[in-house]
Design an enzyme around this catalytic site. Structure first.
Site, PDB file in Angstrom:
ATOM      1  N   LYS A  38       0.830  -1.199   0.000  1.00  0.00           N
ATOM      2  CA  LYS A  38       0.000   0.000   0.000  1.00  0.00           C
ATOM      3  C   LYS A  38       0.871   1.258   0.000  1.00  0.00           C
ATOM      4  O   LYS A  38       0.412   2.340  -0.305  1.00  0.00           O
ATOM      5  CB  LYS A  38      -0.867   0.040   1.291  1.00  0.00           C
ATOM      6  N   GLY A  39       2.137   1.098   0.372  1.00  0.00           N
ATOM      7  CA  GLY A  39       3.007   2.234   0.646  1.00  0.00           C
ATOM      8  C   GLY A  39       3.153   3.242  -0.479  1.00  0.00           C
ATOM      9  O   GLY A  39       3.361   4.428  -0.232  1.00  0.00           O
ATOM     10  N   ASP A  42       7.465   2.905  -2.492  1.00  0.00           N
ATOM     11  CA  ASP A  42       7.606   3.958  -1.481  1.00  0.00           C
ATOM     12  C   ASP A  42       9.060   4.091  -1.031  1.00  0.00           C
ATOM     13  O   ASP A  42       9.612   5.176  -0.988  1.00  0.00           O
ATOM     14  CB  ASP A  42       6.684   3.694  -0.267  1.00  0.00           C
ATOM     15  N   ASP A  46      14.798  -0.533   0.778  1.00  0.00           N
ATOM     16  CA  ASP A  46      15.584  -0.705   1.988  1.00  0.00           C
ATOM     17  C   ASP A  46      16.618  -1.799   1.694  1.00  0.00           C
ATOM     18  O   ASP A  46      17.632  -1.530   1.057  1.00  0.00           O
ATOM     19  CB  ASP A  46      14.574  -1.086   3.089  1.00  0.00           C
ATOM     20  N   LYS A  94      16.947   4.093   0.780  1.00  0.00           N
ATOM     21  CA  LYS A  94      17.708   3.968   2.040  1.00  0.00           C
ATOM     22  C   LYS A  94      18.829   2.969   1.768  1.00  0.00           C
ATOM     23  O   LYS A  94      18.674   1.765   1.940  1.00  0.00           O
ATOM     24  CB  LYS A  94      16.763   3.443   3.129  1.00  0.00           C
ATOM     25  N   PHE A 107      13.960   4.754  10.735  1.00  0.00           N
ATOM     26  CA  PHE A 107      12.620   4.312  10.375  1.00  0.00           C
ATOM     27  C   PHE A 107      11.749   5.533  10.072  1.00  0.00           C
ATOM     28  O   PHE A 107      11.548   6.401  10.910  1.00  0.00           O
ATOM     29  CB  PHE A 107      11.991   3.460  11.473  1.00  0.00           C
ATOM     30  N   ASP A 163       4.282   3.647   6.548  1.00  0.00           N
ATOM     31  CA  ASP A 163       3.583   3.420   7.811  1.00  0.00           C
ATOM     32  C   ASP A 163       4.471   2.793   8.871  1.00  0.00           C
ATOM     33  O   ASP A 163       5.533   2.243   8.584  1.00  0.00           O
ATOM     34  CB  ASP A 163       2.396   2.481   7.576  1.00  0.00           C
ATOM     35  N   ARG A 194       0.356   6.802   7.406  1.00  0.00           N
ATOM     36  CA  ARG A 194       0.422   6.901   5.939  1.00  0.00           C
ATOM     37  C   ARG A 194      -0.100   8.245   5.454  1.00  0.00           C
ATOM     38  O   ARG A 194       0.273   8.730   4.394  1.00  0.00           O
ATOM     39  CB  ARG A 194      -0.415   5.796   5.284  1.00  0.00           C
TER      40      ARG A 194
HETATM   41  P1  IMP Z   1      13.012  -4.107   1.362  1.00  0.00           P
HETATM   42  O1  IMP Z   1      12.665  -5.452   0.793  1.00  0.00           O
HETATM   43  O2  IMP Z   1      13.809  -4.222   2.620  1.00  0.00           O
HETATM   44  O3  IMP Z   1      13.645  -3.165   0.379  1.00  0.00           O
HETATM   45  O4  IMP Z   1      11.647  -3.553   1.866  1.00  0.00           O
HETATM   46  C1  IMP Z   1      11.029  -2.468   1.376  1.00  0.00           C
HETATM   47  C2  IMP Z   1       9.693  -2.334   2.080  1.00  0.00           C
HETATM   48  O5  IMP Z   1       9.847  -2.309   3.509  1.00  0.00           O
HETATM   49  C3  IMP Z   1       9.090  -1.007   1.706  1.00  0.00           C
HETATM   50  O6  IMP Z   1       8.277  -1.118   0.576  1.00  0.00           O
HETATM   51  C4  IMP Z   1       8.324  -0.636   2.971  1.00  0.00           C
HETATM   52  O7  IMP Z   1       7.037  -1.185   2.909  1.00  0.00           O
HETATM   53  C5  IMP Z   1       9.097  -1.276   4.100  1.00  0.00           C
HETATM   54  N1  IMP Z   1      10.030  -0.324   4.744  1.00  0.00           N
HETATM   55  C6  IMP Z   1      11.378  -0.315   4.683  1.00  0.00           C
HETATM   56  N2  IMP Z   1      11.902   0.716   5.367  1.00  0.00           N
HETATM   57  C7  IMP Z   1      10.854   1.393   5.893  1.00  0.00           C
HETATM   58  C8  IMP Z   1      10.745   2.604   6.699  1.00  0.00           C
HETATM   59  O8  IMP Z   1      11.722   3.272   7.088  1.00  0.00           O
HETATM   60  N3  IMP Z   1       9.472   2.971   7.033  1.00  0.00           N
HETATM   61  C9  IMP Z   1       8.369   2.302   6.623  1.00  0.00           C
HETATM   62  N4  IMP Z   1       8.425   1.187   5.855  1.00  0.00           N
HETATM   63  C10 IMP Z   1       9.656   0.735   5.494  1.00  0.00           C
HETATM   64 MG    MG Z   2       6.333  -1.186   0.181  1.00  0.00          MG
END
Ligand code: IMP
Ligand code: MG
Length: 191
Positions: free
Chosen positions: A54-55, A111, A114, A142, A164, A171, A177
């Site tokens: 949803k982000g 969104d 990470d 990030k 975070f 969220d 959100r």
């Molecule tokens: P990844 O697989 O670790 O890149 O995860 C990415 C997903 O983790 C994003 O689409 C977000 O939904 C969630 N996420 C990662 N970091 C944050 C943050 O700082 N705040 C909120 N959601 C996050």
């Molecule tokens: Mg996401």
């Protein structure tokens, strides 16, 4: 009049536990720039924006209105955080695209990237579907916790520190959100 009633009311948007990193104005200026770049690079293509629910919903809504081209949108929903905190890289498709992407120029809209595990897996899934091209747009990048260092991001809103972050679609356990800005939660145990 009591002292209480003179105190400014603390609301969801003025919560002192939130440290604002990017204001509404900074965000809209940056998104206009991204939109212009995407418009310039996709002229004459059949463009589909694929939002990851949803982000990405807030970013998607603003980004598409800054792209001055014919385009369509679609959404996917994936779950990657099986235990709520640690990314396992296991991506389960909860909602797939509504339409085929064969021959289309696709931009996946996220969104935040990470570790990159979610997007890498999502790209693997989409890459077998015959799209003309698949690019990535993320509102926030990030880079510090990145595991999938080979992941190429084509359009980035802001590169952010390893904290975070919430707001503008992001969220914490479903909350925040709707904040019109990006903030870091200073004390996650406080409300
Ligand atoms: P990844 O697989 O670790 O890149 O995860 C990415 C997903 O983790 C994003 O689409 C977000 O939904 C969630 N996420 C990662 N970091 C944050 C943050 O700082 N705040 C909120 N959601 C996050
Ligand atoms: Mg996401």
């Amino acid at each position: 009049m009591s002292a209480e009633s003179l105190k400014p009311e603390v609301t969801e948007f003025t919560n002192p536990n939130l440290e604002i990193l990017y204001t509404e104005d900074q965000i809209s200026k940056r998104i206009r720039e991204l939109g212009e770049k995407i418009t310039h690079e996709h002229r004459g293509r059949e463009l589909v924006l694929v939002g990851v629910l949803k982000g990405s919903c807030v970013f998607m809504a603003d980004l598409m209105r800054s792209i001055d081209l014919q385009l369509t949108i679609d959404f996917m929903s994936v779950s990657s955080y099986k235990d709520g905190t640690v990314s396992t890289g296991d991506v389960e498709i909860l909602k797939d695209l509504s339409n085929p992407i064969r021959g289309k120029s696709v931009i996946v809209v996220e969104d935040i990237v990470d570790t990159g595990l979610t997007l890498s897996r999502l790209l693997e899934i989409l890459s077998s579907r015959g799209a003309h091209s698949i690019k990535l747009a993320t509102f926030l990048d990030k880079p510090e916790p990145r595991v999938k260092t080979e992941l190429k991001i084509d359009y980035t809103g802001f590169v952010v520190p390893n904290r975070f972050l919430v707001g503008y679609g992001l969220d914490a356990a479903g909350r925040y959100r709707n904040l019109p800005f990006i903030a870091a939660v200073q004390d996650p145990s406080a409300t």
